[in-house]
Design an enzyme around this catalytic site. Sequence first.
Site, PDB file in Angstrom:
ATOM      1  N   ASN A  89      44.690  37.919  37.232  1.00  0.00           N
ATOM      2  CA  ASN A  89      43.326  38.208  37.685  1.00  0.00           C
ATOM      3  C   ASN A  89      42.821  37.238  38.749  1.00  0.00           C
ATOM      4  O   ASN A  89      41.757  37.435  39.310  1.00  0.00           O
ATOM      5  CB  ASN A  89      42.449  38.175  36.414  1.00  0.00           C
ATOM      6  CG  ASN A  89      40.994  38.029  36.691  1.00  0.00           C
ATOM      7  OD1 ASN A  89      40.368  38.966  37.169  1.00  0.00           O
ATOM      8  ND2 ASN A  89      40.446  36.851  36.415  1.00  0.00           N
ATOM      9  N   TYR A 157      40.736  39.329  52.699  1.00  0.00           N
ATOM     10  CA  TYR A 157      40.571  39.754  51.304  1.00  0.00           C
ATOM     11  C   TYR A 157      40.987  41.224  51.151  1.00  0.00           C
ATOM     12  O   TYR A 157      41.747  41.575  50.242  1.00  0.00           O
ATOM     13  CB  TYR A 157      39.113  39.550  50.903  1.00  0.00           C
ATOM     14  CG  TYR A 157      38.804  39.842  49.446  1.00  0.00           C
ATOM     15  CD1 TYR A 157      39.171  38.943  48.446  1.00  0.00           C
ATOM     16  CD2 TYR A 157      38.136  41.004  49.077  1.00  0.00           C
ATOM     17  CE1 TYR A 157      38.875  39.200  47.117  1.00  0.00           C
ATOM     18  CE2 TYR A 157      37.840  41.273  47.745  1.00  0.00           C
ATOM     19  CZ  TYR A 157      38.205  40.357  46.768  1.00  0.00           C
ATOM     20  OH  TYR A 157      37.922  40.617  45.442  1.00  0.00           O
ATOM     21  N   LYS A 161      44.127  42.710  48.888  1.00  0.00           N
ATOM     22  CA  LYS A 161      43.942  43.617  47.750  1.00  0.00           C
ATOM     23  C   LYS A 161      44.617  44.968  47.996  1.00  0.00           C
ATOM     24  O   LYS A 161      45.158  45.570  47.067  1.00  0.00           O
ATOM     25  CB  LYS A 161      42.449  43.799  47.450  1.00  0.00           C
ATOM     26  CG  LYS A 161      41.739  42.504  47.004  1.00  0.00           C
ATOM     27  CD  LYS A 161      42.283  41.946  45.701  1.00  0.00           C
ATOM     28  CE  LYS A 161      41.430  40.814  45.148  1.00  0.00           C
ATOM     29  NZ  LYS A 161      41.905  40.278  43.871  1.00  0.00           N
ATOM     30  N   THR A 192      29.537  37.359  39.053  1.00  0.00           N
ATOM     31  CA  THR A 192      30.390  36.196  38.729  1.00  0.00           C
ATOM     32  C   THR A 192      30.118  35.125  39.799  1.00  0.00           C
ATOM     33  O   THR A 192      29.484  35.421  40.814  1.00  0.00           O
ATOM     34  CB  THR A 192      31.898  36.549  38.807  1.00  0.00           C
ATOM     35  OG1 THR A 192      32.239  36.757  40.187  1.00  0.00           O
ATOM     36  CG2 THR A 192      32.272  37.767  37.994  1.00  0.00           C
TER      37      THR A 192
HETATM   38  P1  NAP Z   1      35.657  33.788  39.830  1.00  0.00           P
HETATM   39  O1  NAP Z   1      34.750  33.535  38.687  1.00  0.00           O
HETATM   40  O2  NAP Z   1      35.555  32.936  41.037  1.00  0.00           O
HETATM   41  O3  NAP Z   1      37.138  33.789  39.267  1.00  0.00           O
HETATM   42  C1  NAP Z   1      38.265  33.516  40.041  1.00  0.00           C
HETATM   43  C2  NAP Z   1      39.254  32.813  39.145  1.00  0.00           C
HETATM   44  O4  NAP Z   1      40.470  32.594  39.863  1.00  0.00           O
HETATM   45  C3  NAP Z   1      38.747  31.483  38.660  1.00  0.00           C
HETATM   46  O5  NAP Z   1      39.070  31.329  37.300  1.00  0.00           O
HETATM   47  C4  NAP Z   1      39.536  30.487  39.513  1.00  0.00           C
HETATM   48  O6  NAP Z   1      39.712  29.308  38.753  1.00  0.00           O
HETATM   49  C5  NAP Z   1      40.867  31.235  39.678  1.00  0.00           C
HETATM   50  N1  NAP Z   1      41.625  30.794  40.842  1.00  0.00           N
HETATM   51  C6  NAP Z   1      41.271  30.915  42.161  1.00  0.00           C
HETATM   52  N2  NAP Z   1      42.215  30.378  42.938  1.00  0.00           N
HETATM   53  C7  NAP Z   1      43.194  29.904  42.111  1.00  0.00           C
HETATM   54  C8  NAP Z   1      44.423  29.235  42.319  1.00  0.00           C
HETATM   55  N3  NAP Z   1      44.861  28.937  43.557  1.00  0.00           N
HETATM   56  N4  NAP Z   1      45.166  28.902  41.241  1.00  0.00           N
HETATM   57  C9  NAP Z   1      44.746  29.183  39.984  1.00  0.00           C
HETATM   58  N5  NAP Z   1      43.588  29.818  39.723  1.00  0.00           N
HETATM   59  C10 NAP Z   1      42.821  30.159  40.774  1.00  0.00           C
HETATM   60  O7  NAP Z   1      35.481  35.281  40.349  1.00  0.00           O
HETATM   61  P2  NAP Z   1      35.690  36.717  39.657  1.00  0.00           P
HETATM   62  O8  NAP Z   1      34.725  37.601  40.321  1.00  0.00           O
HETATM   63  O9  NAP Z   1      35.714  36.614  38.169  1.00  0.00           O
HETATM   64  O10 NAP Z   1      37.128  37.102  40.213  1.00  0.00           O
HETATM   65  C11 NAP Z   1      38.187  37.553  39.387  1.00  0.00           C
HETATM   66  C12 NAP Z   1      38.971  38.613  40.128  1.00  0.00           C
HETATM   67  O11 NAP Z   1      38.143  39.766  40.341  1.00  0.00           O
HETATM   68  C13 NAP Z   1      39.459  38.199  41.519  1.00  0.00           C
HETATM   69  O12 NAP Z   1      40.760  38.678  41.739  1.00  0.00           O
HETATM   70  C14 NAP Z   1      38.478  38.901  42.455  1.00  0.00           C
HETATM   71  O13 NAP Z   1      39.048  39.150  43.734  1.00  0.00           O
HETATM   72  C15 NAP Z   1      38.267  40.201  41.674  1.00  0.00           C
HETATM   73  N6  NAP Z   1      37.067  40.969  42.029  1.00  0.00           N
HETATM   74  C16 NAP Z   1      35.823  40.427  41.891  1.00  0.00           C
HETATM   75  C17 NAP Z   1      34.711  41.185  42.226  1.00  0.00           C
HETATM   76  C18 NAP Z   1      33.297  40.642  42.111  1.00  0.00           C
HETATM   77  O14 NAP Z   1      32.351  41.284  42.628  1.00  0.00           O
HETATM   78  N7  NAP Z   1      33.082  39.516  41.421  1.00  0.00           N
HETATM   79  C19 NAP Z   1      34.871  42.499  42.699  1.00  0.00           C
HETATM   80  C20 NAP Z   1      36.153  43.018  42.820  1.00  0.00           C
HETATM   81  C21 NAP Z   1      37.247  42.243  42.473  1.00  0.00           C
HETATM   82  P3  NAP Z   1      39.797  27.839  39.343  1.00  0.00           P
HETATM   83  O15 NAP Z   1      38.802  27.726  40.461  1.00  0.00           O
HETATM   84  O16 NAP Z   1      39.474  27.012  38.133  1.00  0.00           O
HETATM   85  O17 NAP Z   1      41.205  27.691  39.777  1.00  0.00           O
END
Ligand code: NAP
Length: 252
Positions: A89, A157, A161, A192
């Site tokens: 994720n 991005y 994806k 988030t």
């Molecule tokens: P988030 O809270 O920022 O979560 C992202 C997570 O990825 C965090 O736990 C971060 O942890 C981890 N991460 C980032 N880079 C990393 C790395 N190099 N190594 C290890 N861990 C890493 O945001 P979220 O919205 O929950 O995102 C989760 C997923 O949903 C992502 O793939 C995002 O693209 C997708 N998404 C989000 C949305 C939205 O609107 N929020 C919409 C569509 C898709 P650390 O910083 O502790 O490493």
Amino acid sequence: MELTNKTIIVTGASSGIGAAAARLFASEGANVVLAARRTDELRSVAEDIARSGGRVVWRSGDVLDEAYPAMLTELALQNFGSLHGAFNNVGVVGDMAAVPDMSIDNWNTVIATNLTSAFWAAKTQVPILKEQGGGSIVFTSSFVGFSNGGLPGMAAYAASKAGLNGLVQSLASEHAADGIRINALLPGGTVTPASGEGNPDALNFISGLHPMKRMASAVEIAQAALFLLSDRSQFMTGSPMIVDGGMSVRLL
Ligand code: NAP
């Protein structure tokens, strides 16, 4: 209980969708293996799960490190003796910039974090699931890069994806006969840290893109991941599963 005694790796578990998913999977009976870079945040999610009676282990690390996925599968096998699935994720948005203004460093970081890390995760997880007779892998993709998701400033991005959706389709067809189901989960805007949690202007703008006129909660997206990891989706593989409040079918 949808995941009783199943061992599931959850990456990006230190916040947002991944943290909500880790809590939900554990409450549904799973042994969860948590991954992300920030140690304190990851520990805090794990302690929360353990306090609620969940079975959890964690290891902080960076998905840009090719060795990290193998550390996580080893952690799963050492502690729980098995692996049944993964919710891969992790994702970053990167800098918002039109392509002529975007740095190559930003492009490379976003592609490596969102797409190449999925390749390394699959290379490690698929052989173990195959050995164990099958399983389910879910990758978090996005509405961006799919259907109506062409947003300016998000080229790296979107490309990462869209690439992930293609990777999932090939992986699914390669391993369906091994009993391994591999799907992409495409959330719409979700509240988030990555989407401007705490910034009312950003949240209002993103909410307005959705026919439902709101964003998802992280738990709503975690519930869709739970479905894809559970036996309730046993005839699904290679799907880009859209959970976007109607964004992909909006007319305007
Ligand atoms: P988030 O809270 O920022 O979560 C992202 C997570 O990825 C965090 O736990 C971060 O942890 C981890 N991460 C980032 N880079 C990393 C790395 N190099 N190594 C290890 N861990 C890493 O945001 P979220 O919205 O929950 O995102 C989760 C997923 O949903 C992502 O793939 C995002 O693209 C997708 N998404 C989000 C949305 C939205 O609107 N929020 C919409 C569509 C898709 P650390 O910083 O502790 O490493």
